[in-house]
Design a protein around this motif. Structure first.
Motif, PDB file in Angstrom:
ATOM      1  N   LYS A  94       0.971  -1.302  -0.128  1.00 51.71           N
ATOM      2  CA  LYS A  94      -0.216   0.090   0.089  1.00 51.71           C
ATOM      3  C   LYS A  94       0.863   1.265  -0.210  1.00 51.71           C
ATOM      4  N   TYR A  95       1.867   1.126   0.817  1.00 49.51           N
ATOM      5  CA  TYR A  95       2.988   2.320   0.691  1.00 49.51           C
ATOM      6  C   TYR A  95       4.204   1.828   0.527  1.00 49.51           C
ATOM      7  N   GLU A  96       4.989   2.659  -0.450  1.00 44.19           N
ATOM      8  CA  GLU A  96       6.511   2.182  -0.772  1.00 44.19           C
ATOM      9  C   GLU A  96       7.247   3.322  -0.003  1.00 44.19           C
ATOM     10  N   LYS A  97       8.261   2.590   0.561  1.00 44.16           N
ATOM     11  CA  LYS A  97       9.521   3.344   1.385  1.00 44.16           C
ATOM     12  C   LYS A  97      10.321   4.024   0.489  1.00 44.16           C
ATOM     13  N   ILE A  98      10.500   5.268   0.606  1.00 45.10           N
ATOM     14  CA  ILE A  98      11.285   6.085  -0.193  1.00 45.10           C
ATOM     15  C   ILE A  98      12.741   6.169   0.431  1.00 45.10           C
ATOM     16  N   LYS A  99      12.653   6.784   1.736  1.00 43.62           N
ATOM     17  CA  LYS A  99      13.986   7.025   2.455  1.00 43.62           C
ATOM     18  C   LYS A  99      13.818   7.316   3.796  1.00 43.62           C
ATOM     19  N   LEU A 100      14.898   6.983   4.591  1.00 44.71           N
ATOM     20  CA  LEU A 100      14.598   7.071   6.029  1.00 44.71           C
ATOM     21  C   LEU A 100      14.764   8.575   6.301  1.00 44.71           C
ATOM     22  N   ILE A 101      14.053   9.437   7.031  1.00 47.26           N
ATOM     23  CA  ILE A 101      14.143  10.814   7.424  1.00 47.26           C
ATOM     24  C   ILE A 101      14.300  10.985   8.589  1.00 47.26           C
ATOM     25  N   GLY A 102      14.215  10.139   9.637  1.00 47.70           N
ATOM     26  CA  GLY A 102      14.571  10.577  10.884  1.00 47.70           C
ATOM     27  C   GLY A 102      14.482   9.309  11.906  1.00 47.70           C
ATOM     28  N   THR A 103      15.130   9.235  12.990  1.00 46.33           N
ATOM     29  CA  THR A 103      15.243   8.147  14.027  1.00 46.33           C
ATOM     30  C   THR A 103      15.032   8.879  15.491  1.00 46.33           C
ATOM     31  N   GLY A 104      14.513   8.037  16.109  1.00 46.09           N
ATOM     32  CA  GLY A 104      14.201   8.220  17.604  1.00 46.09           C
ATOM     33  C   GLY A 104      14.296   7.279  18.608  1.00 46.09           C
ATOM     34  N   SER A 105      13.911   7.492  19.756  1.00 46.55           N
ATOM     35  CA  SER A 105      14.086   6.457  20.789  1.00 46.55           C
ATOM     36  C   SER A 105      13.489   5.156  20.609  1.00 46.55           C
ATOM     37  N   PHE A 106      12.293   5.322  19.880  1.00 41.64           N
ATOM     38  CA  PHE A 106      11.546   3.953  19.792  1.00 41.64           C
ATOM     39  C   PHE A 106      11.498   3.626  18.202  1.00 41.64           C
ATOM     40  N   GLY A 107      11.932   4.193  17.511  1.00 38.01           N
ATOM     41  CA  GLY A 107      11.536   3.983  15.880  1.00 38.01           C
ATOM     42  C   GLY A 107      12.224   4.892  14.932  1.00 38.01           C
ATOM     43  N   GLN A 108      11.638   4.853  13.773  1.00 31.85           N
ATOM     44  CA  GLN A 108      12.167   5.470  12.660  1.00 31.85           C
ATOM     45  C   GLN A 108      10.754   6.257  12.015  1.00 31.85           C
ATOM     46  N   ALA A 109      11.256   7.318  11.298  1.00 31.40           N
ATOM     47  CA  ALA A 109      10.307   8.182  10.353  1.00 31.40           C
ATOM     48  C   ALA A 109      10.687   7.794   9.074  1.00 31.40           C
ATOM     49  N   TRP A 110       9.767   7.412   8.051  1.00 35.17           N
ATOM     50  CA  TRP A 110      10.059   7.265   6.517  1.00 35.17           C
ATOM     51  C   TRP A 110       9.248   8.031   5.732  1.00 35.17           C
TER      52      TRP A 110
ATOM     53  N   VAL B 112       4.519  10.513   5.356  1.00 36.16           N
ATOM     54  CA  VAL B 112       5.403  10.056   6.195  1.00 36.16           C
ATOM     55  C   VAL B 112       4.631   8.690   7.153  1.00 36.16           C
ATOM     56  N   ALA B 113       5.662   7.903   7.438  1.00 36.36           N
ATOM     57  CA  ALA B 113       5.314   6.600   7.941  1.00 36.36           C
ATOM     58  C   ALA B 113       6.147   6.538   9.319  1.00 36.36           C
ATOM     59  N   LYS B 114       5.542   6.779  10.672  1.00 38.61           N
ATOM     60  CA  LYS B 114       6.399   6.733  11.847  1.00 38.61           C
ATOM     61  C   LYS B 114       6.156   5.518  12.422  1.00 38.61           C
ATOM     62  N   ILE B 115       7.313   4.710  12.358  1.00 34.64           N
ATOM     63  CA  ILE B 115       7.450   3.310  12.732  1.00 34.64           C
ATOM     64  C   ILE B 115       7.968   3.099  13.887  1.00 34.64           C
ATOM     65  N   MET B 116       7.080   2.626  15.069  1.00 36.96           N
ATOM     66  CA  MET B 116       7.735   2.447  16.326  1.00 36.96           C
ATOM     67  C   MET B 116       7.572   0.895  16.906  1.00 36.96           C
ATOM     68  N   LYS B 117       8.990   0.717  17.295  1.00 38.53           N
ATOM     69  CA  LYS B 117       8.966  -0.543  18.122  1.00 38.53           C
ATOM     70  C   LYS B 117       8.318  -0.659  19.672  1.00 38.53           C
ATOM     71  N   LEU B 118       7.400  -1.400  19.537  1.00 40.33           N
ATOM     72  CA  LEU B 118       6.709  -1.569  20.902  1.00 40.33           C
ATOM     73  C   LEU B 118       7.211  -2.149  21.752  1.00 40.33           C
ATOM     74  N   GLU B 119       8.121  -3.169  21.390  1.00 35.15           N
ATOM     75  CA  GLU B 119       8.623  -4.197  22.499  1.00 35.15           C
ATOM     76  C   GLU B 119       9.889  -3.350  23.192  1.00 35.15           C
ATOM     77  N   GLN B 120      10.344  -2.037  22.670  1.00 30.47           N
ATOM     78  CA  GLN B 120      11.227  -1.264  23.614  1.00 30.47           C
ATOM     79  C   GLN B 120      10.444  -0.356  24.372  1.00 30.47           C
ATOM     80  N   MET B 121       9.125  -0.315  24.356  1.00 30.30           N
ATOM     81  CA  MET B 121       8.519   0.848  24.974  1.00 30.30           C
ATOM     82  C   MET B 121       7.945   0.262  26.493  1.00 30.30           C
ATOM     83  N   SER B 122       8.011   0.935  27.271  1.00 30.12           N
ATOM     84  CA  SER B 122       7.228   0.766  28.630  1.00 30.12           C
ATOM     85  C   SER B 122       5.794   0.537  28.418  1.00 30.12           C
ATOM     86  N   SER B 123       4.991   0.217  29.215  1.00 32.10           N
ATOM     87  CA  SER B 123       3.470   0.205  29.042  1.00 32.10           C
ATOM     88  C   SER B 123       3.000   1.701  28.971  1.00 32.10           C
TER      89      SER B 123
END
Length: 144
Positions: A29-45, A57-68
């Motif tokens: 549905k969405y095609e990744k073009i380039k990484l535009i940012g990183t943060g504590s819990f993930g990336q922005a593409w 922009v797709a903000k992708i967060m890694k839930l397993e790295q986050m507290s509840s």
């Protein structure tokens, strides 16, 4: 494929969002073009929606790295974005993948970047009129 391999956590966001995010030329549905940012819990593409070629922009967060507590904050962020319809606030498009180890929030692209980054990096200088317009937009967004 074994059951253990099928349940193993994804190492790349495209695996966690099978059918949603993919490499250029994929049928996702969405095609990744380039990484535009990183943060504590993930990336922005930077991504392109296949249906109309619109950049987002797709903000992708890694839930397993986050507290509840942080996971609840992300849920509140999604609810806030989804319910906020204002010209001065980035538009929420959709989210997905929250059942797995990762979550993506798809939002409109602010193609000039965000105001905070521009000010910190001194990339732009505003005239008095432009500063007044930006100030009014910020106040209207906060009021909304």
């Amino acid at each position: 494929m074994t059951d253990a391999a099928a349940k193993a956590p994804a190492k790349d966001a495209t695996l966690a969002f099978d059918g949603v995010l993919g490499a250029p030329g994929s049928d996702r549905k969405y095609e990744k073009i380039k990484l535009i940012g990183t943060g504590s819990f993930g990336q922005a593409w930077l991504v392109r929606r296949q249906s109309d070629s619109k950049l987002m922009v797709a903000k992708i967060m890694k839930l397993e790295q986050m507290s509840s507590k942080d996971q609840k904050y992300v849920e509140a962020e999604i609810q806030c974005l989804a319910s906020c319809h204002h010209f001065a606030v980035i538009k929420y498009i959709e989210d997905g993948g929250g059942d797995g180890d990762e979550l993506a929030i798809i939002m409109e692209l602010a193609d000039a970047g965000d105001l905070g980054t521009q000010l910190k990096n001194h990339k732009v200088r505003f005239s008095e009129r432009e500063a007044g317009i930006l100030f009014a937009q910020l106040i209207l967004a906060l009021h909304h």
